[in-house]
Design an enzyme around this catalytic site. Structure first.
Site, PDB file in Angstrom:
ATOM      1  N   LYS A 107       0.801  -1.221   0.000  1.00 36.01           N
ATOM      2  CA  LYS A 107       0.000   0.000   0.000  1.00 36.01           C
ATOM      3  C   LYS A 107       0.837   1.276   0.000  1.00 36.01           C
ATOM      4  O   LYS A 107       0.300   2.368  -0.208  1.00 36.01           O
ATOM      5  CB  LYS A 107      -0.954  -0.005   1.186  1.00 36.01           C
TER       6      LYS A 107
HETATM    7  C1  LIG Z   1      -4.441  -4.459   1.793  1.00 33.03           C
HETATM    8  C2  LIG Z   1      -3.726  -5.749   1.683  1.00 33.03           C
HETATM    9  C3  LIG Z   1      -4.184  -6.783   0.849  1.00 33.03           C
HETATM   10  C4  LIG Z   1      -5.472  -6.676   0.077  1.00 33.03           C
HETATM   11  O1  LIG Z   1      -5.402  -5.750  -0.965  1.00 33.03           O
HETATM   12  P1  LIG Z   1      -6.741  -5.238  -1.665  1.00 33.03           P
HETATM   13  O2  LIG Z   1      -6.300  -4.222  -2.647  1.00 33.03           O
HETATM   14  O3  LIG Z   1      -7.596  -4.639  -0.564  1.00 33.03           O
HETATM   15  O4  LIG Z   1      -7.396  -6.415  -2.272  1.00 33.03           O
HETATM   16  C5  LIG Z   1      -3.424  -7.932   0.744  1.00 33.03           C
HETATM   17  N1  LIG Z   1      -2.286  -8.088   1.451  1.00 33.03           N
HETATM   18  C6  LIG Z   1      -1.819  -7.135   2.265  1.00 33.03           C
HETATM   19  C7  LIG Z   1      -0.581  -7.395   3.020  1.00 33.03           C
HETATM   20  C8  LIG Z   1      -2.503  -5.918   2.410  1.00 33.03           C
HETATM   21  O5  LIG Z   1      -2.025  -4.983   3.221  1.00 33.03           O
END
Ligand SMILES: *Cc1c(COP(=O)(O)O)cnc(C)c1O
Length: 432
Positions: A107
């Site tokens: 993210k």
């Molecule tokens: C947020 C997150 C996900 C999921 O991603 P999305 O875009 O919400 O599907 C998967 N793995 C980790 C480690 C995350 O932080």
């Protein structure tokens, strides 16, 4: 580029307004009015481009003239300030490591990009009022947003998280910045946090007094830059005559949906696979054709504990609501915590590679798909560093995880957080 609301009851807006609003006034998610095709030579020449140039050409189409070229380039340079390595785990399975950013999860790219765009818009807004970014986090979003927005002028960040339900490292990552970053512990679940945040966005009294926006993947500037991962991996892995499959561990389905956008722009992706934990709303939809959201259940891959994935509507838009079309391009599998821990142990024993619980689900889903498609090769996205989930990893493996420097420096820092339990307390806090 214009953006329309997927509820179709709000006017189209430009990139800047879509970013600042987060959600359209009719509560719909914004979606680009057009998905431009990249020129064929762009795809052919990908190997010659830098990461920064590649990302610039892809995202520039969606930003349009909202940000001048030079500034957009510097925003991208600052966003992509770390590595995105691809490693091979077997002759048909590779891993794209997305955890080398400041908060050790994928993210970071979306949060850094969005923060810098918002910073630019604030600088250039004569009557600019302070913007409050309000987010609920089950773990990873909070840290990425805190780190991405720390020190951005004119922006306050308020992060709600469920008390006692995020890992020790995740909590440090979202509570130790201070400055314009405020962390709030809620005595409840992630769903409770999310409910308060949604209520705040709908609250007319609040929106009269403060300018609120979201930094979840409903925001176009958090969601769209993630298409970069797919370009980057494709470029490193492409082989003449071989088709590439992407497996994406998913919760809100923002990341995989960005990949689908890249594919629509012309990136030759053969197929998508989504892996989920027991919150298996989308795999179930692929099986039955019926979308049935449910309250989320807690698992060891907590960033994917989502019972009503917000980007599902964007996926529906890309495939024109046609489940058959979607099934041709997306397969879904789900796994229990026990299966997740078992594969983490197995891959460590066989390859000496330590998966985190989210990446482990991506791995299992890819392996399952490849078992049925013997001619194909694939890559799964490892979305977080295993150090973020030490508390759930099997003991002997947890002891083998090497602590990155960024963790060593935050662990001794003092946690700073407020706590509240009700919506009216949140309103008072936001207005104070
Ligand atoms: C947020 C997150 C996900 C999921 O991603 P999305 O875009 O919400 O599907 C998967 N793995 C980790 C480690 C995350 O932080």
């Amino acid at each position: 580029m214009k953006y329309y609301s997927l509820n179709r009851k709000a006017p189209q807006v430009g990139f800047k307004e879509a970013l600042i609003r987060g959600l359209a006034p009719d509560r719909g998610l914004y979606f680009p009015a057009e998905i431009p095709r990249l020129p064929a030579d762009f795809i052919e020449d990908l190997t010659d481009l830098s990461d920064q140039e590649m990302a610039f050409r892809a995202i520039q189409q969606y930003v349009g003239d909202a940000i001048p070229e030079e500034r957009l380039r510097s925003i991208i340079d600052e966003t992509l300030c770390f590595e995105f390595p691809v490693r091979s785990l077997s002759d048909r399975i590779s891993v794209l490591e997305l955890f080398h950013g400041p908060t050790l999860a994928f993210k970071d790219v979306g949060a850094r990009f969005m923060a810098r765009c918002l910073g630019y818009f604030n600088e250039n807004d004569a009557e600019s009022t302070k913007i409050t970014v309000l987010v609920a986090t089950s773990g990873d979003t909070g840290g990425a947003v805190a780190s991405g927005f720390f020190g951005v002028e004119g922006v306050d960040v308020v992060i709600l998280y469920p008390s006692g339900k995020v890992s020790a490292i995740q909590e440090k990552q979202l509570t130790t910045f201070g400055g314009n970053i405020k962390a709030i512990e809620v005595d409840g679940t992630f769903d409770d946090c999310q409910r308060m945040v949604k209520k705040a966005f709908l609250d007319p009294d609040l929106s009269r007094s403060i300018k609120l926006t979201s930094a979840n993947s409903i925001n176009i500037a958090r969601w769209m830059p993630q298409m970069f991962y797919y370009f980057s991996a494709y470029r490193k892995l492409k082989k003449p005559g071989k088709e590439l499959v992407f497996s994406v561990p998913s919760g809100n389905f923002g990341n995989i949906c960005a990949g689908m956008l890249a594919q629509k722009m012309g990136l030759p992706i053969d197929h998508f696979i989504t892996g989920t934990n027991e919150n298996r709303i989308v795999p179930e939809f692929l099986e039955t054709g019926e979308y049935r959201p449910k309250p989320s259940v807690a698992t060891i891959s907590n960033a994917m504990d989502v019972g009503d994935p917000s980007n599902f509507v964007r996926i529906q838009e890309i495939y024109e609501g046609d489940v058959e079309k979607l099934r041709k391009n997306l397969s879904g599998y789900s796994y229990t915590d026990a299966q997740t821990l078992e594969i983490i142990g197995k891959i460590y024993d066989e390859k000496g590679y330590i998966l985190d619980p989210h990446g482990a689900i991506g791995y299992m889903a890819l392996q399952e798909y490849l078992n049925h498609h013997r001619e194909k090769e694939g890559v799964f996205l490892e979305t977080a560093h295993p150090v973020k989930f030490l508390d759930v990893l099997p003991e002997p493996i947890a002891g083998q995880v090497v602590l990155p420097d960024s963790i060593k420096t935050i662990m001794p820092k003092e946690k700073q957080s407020s706590s509240l339990d009700t919506y009216s307390e949140l309103v008072d806090y936001l207005l104070s």
